[in-house]
Design an enzyme around this catalytic site. Structure first.
Site, mmCIF file in Angstrom:
data_model
loop_
_atom_site.group_PDB
_atom_site.id
_atom_site.type_symbol
_atom_site.label_atom_id
_atom_site.label_comp_id
_atom_site.label_asym_id
_atom_site.label_seq_id
_atom_site.Cartn_x
_atom_site.Cartn_y
_atom_site.Cartn_z
ATOM 1 N N CYS A 69 73.405 9.298 4.899
ATOM 2 C CA CYS A 69 73.270 8.112 4.045
ATOM 3 C C CYS A 69 74.294 7.016 4.347
ATOM 4 O O CYS A 69 73.947 5.834 4.399
ATOM 5 C CB CYS A 69 73.321 8.500 2.577
ATOM 6 S SG CYS A 69 74.851 9.276 2.011
ATOM 7 N N HIS A 104 76.040 9.966 -3.049
ATOM 8 C CA HIS A 104 74.980 9.382 -2.219
ATOM 9 C C HIS A 104 75.164 7.871 -2.237
ATOM 10 O O HIS A 104 75.633 7.301 -3.224
ATOM 11 C CB HIS A 104 73.614 9.777 -2.783
ATOM 12 C CG HIS A 104 72.447 9.272 -2.001
ATOM 13 N ND1 HIS A 104 72.349 9.398 -0.624
ATOM 14 C CD2 HIS A 104 71.314 8.639 -2.396
ATOM 15 C CE1 HIS A 104 71.201 8.865 -0.222
ATOM 16 N NE2 HIS A 104 70.552 8.401 -1.275
ATOM 17 N N SER A 121 67.985 9.832 3.147
ATOM 18 C CA SER A 121 68.255 10.948 2.250
ATOM 19 C C SER A 121 67.355 12.108 2.652
ATOM 20 O O SER A 121 66.367 11.932 3.359
ATOM 21 C CB SER A 121 67.949 10.536 0.796
ATOM 22 O OG SER A 121 67.950 11.664 -0.057
#
Length: 243
Positions: A69, A104, A121
């Site tokens: 990410c 994330h 992702s």
């Protein structure tokens, strides 16, 4: 054994709408694939100047290795650099699942009055989002709803500032100008904070929290210098964007 083909780096064509261009960038990142190996192939230090991170992004296009990410955010900035009508900013999530915390990050996109995102992702609904969200909070709540499907509860959301379009800038990326403890807030309160911050971003009146004033480290993103409103550039309209 057959060597995997290196995906061509997308080139912007004048005939493309901005959503088509963003889709081409996302498709390219998907061709690089998500890195499941447990080894990160590119070192990304968040405090590095933008110019250094753009060199790393160039290396990603040369090596064509799988990415995670954070690398996708840097690559997304690199590939959208030639489009001044496309504003880019980092969105980070801290979530809790089964006794563990997870982090994330995606690249938020703002263009022509709409929000979306680019990213990578393991989950298809936690990366790119189309440029169709009318507000920043609509986009964030969509991510939050996606997380719920995987039984992750979102604890914190961090929003950074617009990333400059000068690839040779020595300025680092501002990753967390606004930090919201969303697990302790009502959605109405979260929406209010996000919309105020988004408005200040569009007016270009926010300054990096790493700048000189210690008062800038604030977790609710108060607007900083409203007197500069008249100096804010006119919002640019995306080329041929019909979204």
């Amino acid at each position: 054994c057959v060597q995997p083909s290196v995906p061509p780096v997308p080139n912007y064509k004048l005939s493309m709408s901005i959503p088509e261009w963003l889709q081409a960038i996302q498709n390219y990142m998907k061709m690089l694939q998500y890195n499941h190996t447990g080894t990160q192939f590119f070192e990304i230090r968040k405090t590095r100047p933008l110019s250094g991170l753009m060199e790393t992004a160039k290396e990603m296009t040369r090596e064509s290795l799988p990415i995670k990410c954070l690398e996708a955010v840097i690559l997304g900035i690199y590939l959208t650099n030639g489009q001044p009508s496309v504003e880019r900013f980092p969105i980070s999530f801290k979530t809790h699942f089964s006794g563990n915390y997870f982090h994330h990050v995606v690249l938020g996109i703002y263009c022509n009055g709409r929000y979306g995102s680019l990213g990578m992702s393991r989950r298809s609904d936690l990366m790119d989002k189309p440029l169709t969200y009318r507000t920043l909070s609509d986009l964030i709540f969509d991510f939050e709803d996606s997380y719920k499907k995987y039984l992750h509860s979102v604890k914190k959301v961090k929003i950074g500032l617009y990333v400059p379009h000068e690839p040779h800038s020595f300025q680092p990326i501002e990753w967390k100008q606004l930090v919201l403890n969303v697990s302790k807030m009502m959605r109405t309160e979260v929406r209010k904070e996000l919309e105020k911050f988004a408005r200040d971003m569009r007016m270009k009146i926010l300054k990096p929290s790493s700048a000189h004033s210690p008062m800038k480290e604030r977790s609710r993103g108060k607007s900083l210098s409203p007197r500069r409103r008249q100096a804010s550039p006119q919002r640019r309209v995306c080329r041929r964007d019909k979204s």
